[in-house]
Design a protein around this motif. Structure first.
Motif, PDB file in Angstrom:
ATOM      1  N   GLY A 492       0.797  -1.223   0.000  1.00 48.62           N
ATOM      2  CA  GLY A 492       0.000   0.000   0.000  1.00 48.62           C
ATOM      3  C   GLY A 492       0.826   1.269   0.000  1.00 48.62           C
ATOM      4  N   LYS A 493       2.020   1.229  -0.575  1.00 45.74           N
ATOM      5  CA  LYS A 493       2.887   2.405  -0.562  1.00 45.74           C
ATOM      6  C   LYS A 493       2.674   3.333  -1.757  1.00 45.74           C
ATOM      7  N   LEU A 494       1.990   2.849  -2.786  1.00 50.51           N
ATOM      8  CA  LEU A 494       1.707   3.732  -3.918  1.00 50.51           C
ATOM      9  C   LEU A 494       0.634   4.748  -3.509  1.00 50.51           C
ATOM     10  N   GLU A 495       0.652   5.906  -4.155  1.00 50.06           N
ATOM     11  CA  GLU A 495      -0.277   6.979  -3.799  1.00 50.06           C
ATOM     12  C   GLU A 495      -0.928   7.550  -5.059  1.00 50.06           C
ATOM     13  N   VAL A 496      -2.127   8.090  -4.884  1.00 55.43           N
ATOM     14  CA  VAL A 496      -2.796   8.812  -5.967  1.00 55.43           C
ATOM     15  C   VAL A 496      -2.849  10.290  -5.588  1.00 55.43           C
ATOM     16  N   TRP A 497      -2.255  11.116  -6.458  1.00 58.92           N
ATOM     17  CA  TRP A 497      -2.291  12.567  -6.271  1.00 58.92           C
ATOM     18  C   TRP A 497      -3.223  13.143  -7.337  1.00 58.92           C
ATOM     19  N   TYR A 498      -3.556  14.419  -7.155  1.00 62.47           N
ATOM     20  CA  TYR A 498      -4.560  15.027  -8.025  1.00 62.47           C
ATOM     21  C   TYR A 498      -4.071  16.402  -8.494  1.00 62.47           C
ATOM     22  N   GLN A 499      -4.138  16.630  -9.808  1.00 63.35           N
ATOM     23  CA  GLN A 499      -3.813  17.962 -10.340  1.00 63.35           C
ATOM     24  C   GLN A 499      -5.110  18.640 -10.777  1.00 63.35           C
ATOM     25  N   PRO A 500      -5.399  19.781 -10.178  1.00 62.79           N
ATOM     26  CA  PRO A 500      -6.653  20.466 -10.497  1.00 62.79           C
ATOM     27  C   PRO A 500      -6.749  20.853 -11.970  1.00 62.79           C
ATOM     28  N   GLN A 501      -7.967  20.784 -12.509  1.00 64.35           N
ATOM     29  CA  GLN A 501      -8.298  21.264 -13.846  1.00 64.35           C
ATOM     30  C   GLN A 501      -9.258  22.448 -13.665  1.00 64.35           C
ATOM     31  N   VAL A 502      -8.961  23.562 -14.357  1.00 60.14           N
ATOM     32  CA  VAL A 502      -9.696  24.803 -14.076  1.00 60.14           C
ATOM     33  C   VAL A 502     -10.374  25.353 -15.320  1.00 60.14           C
ATOM     34  N   ASP A 503     -11.372  26.146 -15.045  1.00 56.98           N
ATOM     35  CA  ASP A 503     -12.022  26.923 -16.102  1.00 56.98           C
ATOM     36  C   ASP A 503     -11.140  28.142 -16.336  1.00 56.98           C
ATOM     37  N   LEU A 504     -10.608  28.295 -17.551  1.00 56.70           N
ATOM     38  CA  LEU A 504      -9.646  29.367 -17.816  1.00 56.70           C
ATOM     39  C   LEU A 504     -10.275  30.749 -17.665  1.00 56.70           C
ATOM     40  N   ALA A 505     -11.578  30.844 -17.868  1.00 59.24           N
ATOM     41  CA  ALA A 505     -12.230  32.158 -17.784  1.00 59.24           C
ATOM     42  C   ALA A 505     -12.370  32.611 -16.336  1.00 59.24           C
ATOM     43  N   THR A 506     -12.683  31.665 -15.437  1.00 64.36           N
ATOM     44  CA  THR A 506     -12.939  32.036 -14.041  1.00 64.36           C
ATOM     45  C   THR A 506     -11.812  31.636 -13.101  1.00 64.36           C
ATOM     46  N   ALA A 507     -10.892  30.818 -13.600  1.00 66.94           N
ATOM     47  CA  ALA A 507      -9.793  30.290 -12.777  1.00 66.94           C
ATOM     48  C   ALA A 507     -10.292  29.405 -11.635  1.00 66.94           C
ATOM     49  N   GLN A 508     -11.528  28.924 -11.747  1.00 66.98           N
ATOM     50  CA  GLN A 508     -12.084  28.064 -10.712  1.00 66.98           C
ATOM     51  C   GLN A 508     -11.918  26.584 -11.101  1.00 66.98           C
ATOM     52  N   PRO A 509     -11.496  25.757 -10.149  1.00 68.54           N
ATOM     53  CA  PRO A 509     -11.367  24.320 -10.446  1.00 68.54           C
ATOM     54  C   PRO A 509     -12.733  23.668 -10.596  1.00 68.54           C
ATOM     55  N   TYR A 510     -12.869  22.851 -11.636  1.00 62.55           N
ATOM     56  CA  TYR A 510     -14.112  22.106 -11.840  1.00 62.55           C
ATOM     57  C   TYR A 510     -13.862  20.591 -11.778  1.00 62.55           C
ATOM     58  N   GLY A 511     -12.575  20.234 -11.852  1.00 64.95           N
ATOM     59  CA  GLY A 511     -12.220  18.816 -11.836  1.00 64.95           C
ATOM     60  C   GLY A 511     -10.747  18.653 -11.524  1.00 64.95           C
ATOM     61  N   CYS A 512     -10.291  17.431 -11.596  1.00 67.45           N
ATOM     62  CA  CYS A 512      -8.858  17.163 -11.401  1.00 67.45           C
ATOM     63  C   CYS A 512      -8.491  15.845 -12.078  1.00 67.45           C
ATOM     64  N   GLU A 513      -7.216  15.694 -12.329  1.00 64.17           N
ATOM     65  CA  GLU A 513      -6.704  14.458 -12.940  1.00 64.17           C
ATOM     66  C   GLU A 513      -6.008  13.630 -11.866  1.00 64.17           C
ATOM     67  N   ALA A 514      -6.399  12.355 -11.767  1.00 72.58           N
ATOM     68  CA  ALA A 514      -5.773  11.441 -10.812  1.00 72.58           C
ATOM     69  C   ALA A 514      -4.436  10.982 -11.390  1.00 72.58           C
ATOM     70  N   LEU A 515      -3.380  11.173 -10.633  1.00 76.23           N
ATOM     71  CA  LEU A 515      -2.026  10.834 -11.093  1.00 76.23           C
ATOM     72  C   LEU A 515      -1.374   9.874 -10.092  1.00 76.23           C
ATOM     73  N   LEU A 516      -0.866   8.774 -10.605  1.00 75.72           N
ATOM     74  CA  LEU A 516      -0.242   7.766  -9.747  1.00 75.72           C
ATOM     75  C   LEU A 516       1.161   8.215  -9.352  1.00 75.72           C
TER      76      LEU A 516
END
Length: 730
Positions: A492-516
């Motif tokens: 169980g040493k592997l981890e999932v991190w998340y990089q936010p995905q944003v709306d370029l017009a509002t700069a607000q995050p609407y989602g994220c990409e799961a990255l191993l």
């Protein structure tokens, strides 16, 4: 002992004149110290004949002489033995010495005495193993003949029993030896030796059988033929008459015998065989049942050894090409490595894109091509030490640079190959290991050539590669990494991190990409570019990919419970997408975590799209039926056909960071603009990754790109830091 009245034993009996002389004889020893007894006994039995055989007399006048004669003449059948000679028990001593000292239990002993009181009849017969006991006064001519008939018949029976006992012992001994052999040549030689023992002839001959086409094969031989082994009868050094006799034995299924040779035919469960013995051999009728018994056991032994040979061929021979298989090659290489020189080399030869030939032209054509390649390589047998087929389209050759330079081998394979009506040019990839790099074991050497072949396949600029020590170190490091990855994933040493995905017009995050992520301690990580291929090679990528999806679902549900509406993108590998039940598996996972289907997006690369298009189309349509979005990751870096892009049900295109990072200094953004324009025309969402500067952001907004991710907004974050980021963003 002499007696003055010896003549009376033939009283009133007439003698035939001029007795006929038989051609065969029974040997009889007369033992008496009275020479007259010798004469009258011989005269009385002069016309005696039994079974067409007369009598041939031998004479001894004392006990010592009698024992010497019996020692030198073991074929004597009957002894007429006087009891009282140089001593009162001289005859009894002779009888005892014959049985105990000479170990002769076959000769029949008839005791004769003129003084019956010296030895009681019953006691003597029981104690000294004699055939009969008579006083000389009893032995008239007719009674003497009767006694002789009884003694000779007894001798016949005892001889027959002794012969049978000896023959049976020989059969048992021979069978025990023969059934223990595991190789054809020594078994053949032993069979000839034991059979010749029964025929009292020379131990020179051959053992023959039939091949699958019914052609006579010499399995092995002795004497002048000891070097014959698995050779066609017609090509052997046997004389024409012997060959004809062996063929006649097979054809008629019978033994064949003449003054020059004898051939024994016999059947076993799996085969028919003939053993031919050259020279003069005596075939005694009484021994034939034992010869047949021996031949039966020889047949069992030959069947067993031939079965082992067939199994060995299955294990060590390639059934399609007749070359050595992998097992056979390793065994051959193990032997060769004991005596190599610096110019020897092992080369692995892989047919490039052979699967395409099988699929495009049929497997039958593919098999014909494999046979054609094998024949061309095998045609160089004088310059090669071993040729093998190790796998479907993988061959191996061990040769010498002075006898067959590698460049010559390459040239040899450049000419087209004929398969039925097809004439095809093939491309090959070569992995070489030269003798200085040979390992101490054949497997080790093969492994090094395999490493070189892998490097050659990875390097599109060259079709061959020579092994060097550094390659093995890289492979060892790779294997160690795979082992550690397997252990860390299990722990169980592997981890999932998340990089936010944003709306370029509002700069607000609407989602994220799961990255191993694979942490290795002290804040350090192994790059996904390194460990994802390792996971694919180790067959772990499907299991790890499923785990990442589950982690993403768990995070999405956690965020939703805290009032955060967030779509999470999950990368999908080629092996995952190839699974026939992949879409159903994803839907079941989402249902298990109670995650709405539109809150998980799957990202696939162009390589997934181009691999088995029909299956990809089915899977994409299934995913859409479940309401799951699919994006093409790293769009523009692969070879995805626009026609596929138009036909397949995608929801979003992702502009690869390679088309963003150079904007505006090194890249005017034309490709990014083209992708955005294409996506807009096809009503697809588009997202740019790798945004790191304000200039890049402004350019992307100016060309109509509305979504993005990159270090300008946020680096990949672990779960807790993502929560903090989202709180600050709100």
């Amino acid at each position: 002992m002499s007696s003055p009245s010896s003549d009376f034993i033939f009283l009133n009996e007439e003698f035939d004149e001029e007795p006929a002389k038989p051609q065969e004889f029974w040997d009889v020893l007369i033992v008496d110290d009275d020479s007259e007894i010798h004469s009258v006994t011989e005269l009385a039995l002069s016309n005696f004949e039994l079974n067409g055989k007369g009598l041939r007399f031998h004479h001894a006048f004392n006990g010592t002489q009698a024992v010497d004669i019996l020692r030198d003449n073991p074929l004597i059948s009957v002894v007429l033995l006087d009891v009282v000679m140089e001593s009162d028990d001289a005859g009894l001593i002779v009888a005892k010495r014959v049985r105990e000292e000479l170990k002769n239990h076959v000769v029949r002993i008839v005791l004769r005495t003129g003084q019956p009181g010296y030895a009681p009849e019953e006691q003597i017969i029981r104690q000294y193993d004699i055939n009969d006991y008579r006083t000389k006064t009893e032995l008239t001519r007719s009674k003497l003949a009767t006694t002789m008939v009884t003694a000779l018949r007894s001798h016949q029976q005892v001889t027959q029993l002794s012969l049978q006992s000896h023959a049976l012992s020989q059969v048992l001994l021979a069978s025990e030896q023969i059934l223990n052999f595991s190789q054809l040549l020594p078994l053949s030689r032993a069979a000839i030796k034991h059979l010749a023992h029964f025929t009292a002839g020379p131990q020179q001959g051959v053992v023959c059988g039939l091949d699958d086409d019914g052609v006579e094969i010499v399995y092995g031989g002795t004497g002048e033929y000891q070097n014959l082994h698995h050779q066609h009868l017609e090509e052997s050094a046997l004389t024409a008459s012997v060959k004809e006799q062996i063929k006649a034995s097979f054809k008629l299924a019978q033994h064949q015998h003449n003054e020059h040779s004898v051939s024994f035919f016999f059947r076993a469960k799996q085969q028919q065989y003939v053993i031919c013995l050259e020279g003069e051999h005596i075939i005694e009728h009484a021994l034939m049942q034992y010869i047949d018994l021996l031949l039966t056991n020889v047949g069992v032994g030959l069947d067993n050894v031939l079965l082992v040979d067939r199994l060995r061929n299955v294990a060590f021979k390639d059934s399609l090409t007749g070359l050595c298989s992998r097992n056979g090659f390793i065994a051959a290489l193990e032997r060769l490595q004991k005596n190599t020189n610096a110019h020897d080399y092992l080369v692995l030869i892989d047919i490039a894109r052979f699967a395409d030939i099988n699929e495009g032209l049929s497997h039958d054509i593919g098999n014909l091509l494999l046979v054609a390649v094998a024949q061309r390589l095998q045609a160089q047998h004088q310059q090669t030490q071993v040729v093998a087929r190790l796998g479907a389209d993988l061959f191996a050759v061990v040769s010498n640079e002075e006898q067959l330079p590698f460049a010559q081998l390459q040239q040899l394979l450049r000419a087209p190959f004929i398969a039925a009506e097809h004439q095809l040019h093939l491309n090959f990839t070569f992995g070489l290991c030269t003798q200085p790099h040979f390992d101490s074991s054949a497997l080790g050497t093969l492994k090094r050539a395999s490493i070189a072949l892998s490097h050659a396949k990875a390097d599109i600029s060259h079709s061959y590669c020579y092994f060097d020590k550094q390659m093995e170190e890289q492979v060892s490091h790779r294997l160690a990494m795979i082992r550690r990855l397997r252990e860390d994933f299990a722990d169980g040493k592997l981890e999932v991190w998340y990089q936010p995905q944003v709306d370029l017009a509002t700069a607000q995050p609407y989602g994220c990409e799961a990255l191993l992520r694979w942490p290795i301690g002290q804040g350090q990580f192994i790059s996904p570019a390194v460990f994802v291929p390792l996971a694919e090679d180790a067959g772990m990528i499907i299991e790890i990919g499923q785990w990442v999806l589950e982690q993403a679902c768990a995070k999405q549900r956690e965020l939703a419970q805290h009032g955060v509406d967030m779509q999470i993108s999950v990368n999908v590998s080629v092996p995952q997408f190839k699974a026939s039940d992949y879409a159903q598996s994803v839907a079941q996972t989402l249902a298990r975590f109670a995650v709405p289907s539109d809150k998980i997006e799957l990202e696939i690369t162009e390589s997934v799209v181009m691999d088995e298009v029909e299956q990809v189309t089915r899977t994409l349509n299934e995913l859409k039926s479940y309401g799951i979005d699919v994006a093409i990751d790293d769009f523009g870096t692969g070879f995805c056909s626009l026609s596929y892009l138009h036909k397949l049900p995608f929801d979003r295109l992702k502009i690869d960071r390679a088309f963003v990072k150079g904007i505006p200094e090194q890249d005017n953004g034309e490709i990014a603009e083209l992708v955005v324009s294409l996506a807009n025309r096809m009503n697809l969402r588009v997202i740019a990754e790798g945004i790191e500067t304000e200039q890049q952001l402004q350019f992307l907004k100016s060309i109509g790109c509305h979504e993005g991710q990159g270090y300008y907004y946020a680096q990949p974050l672990d779960g807790k830091k993502l929560d903090t980021y989202l709180k600050l963003s709100n």
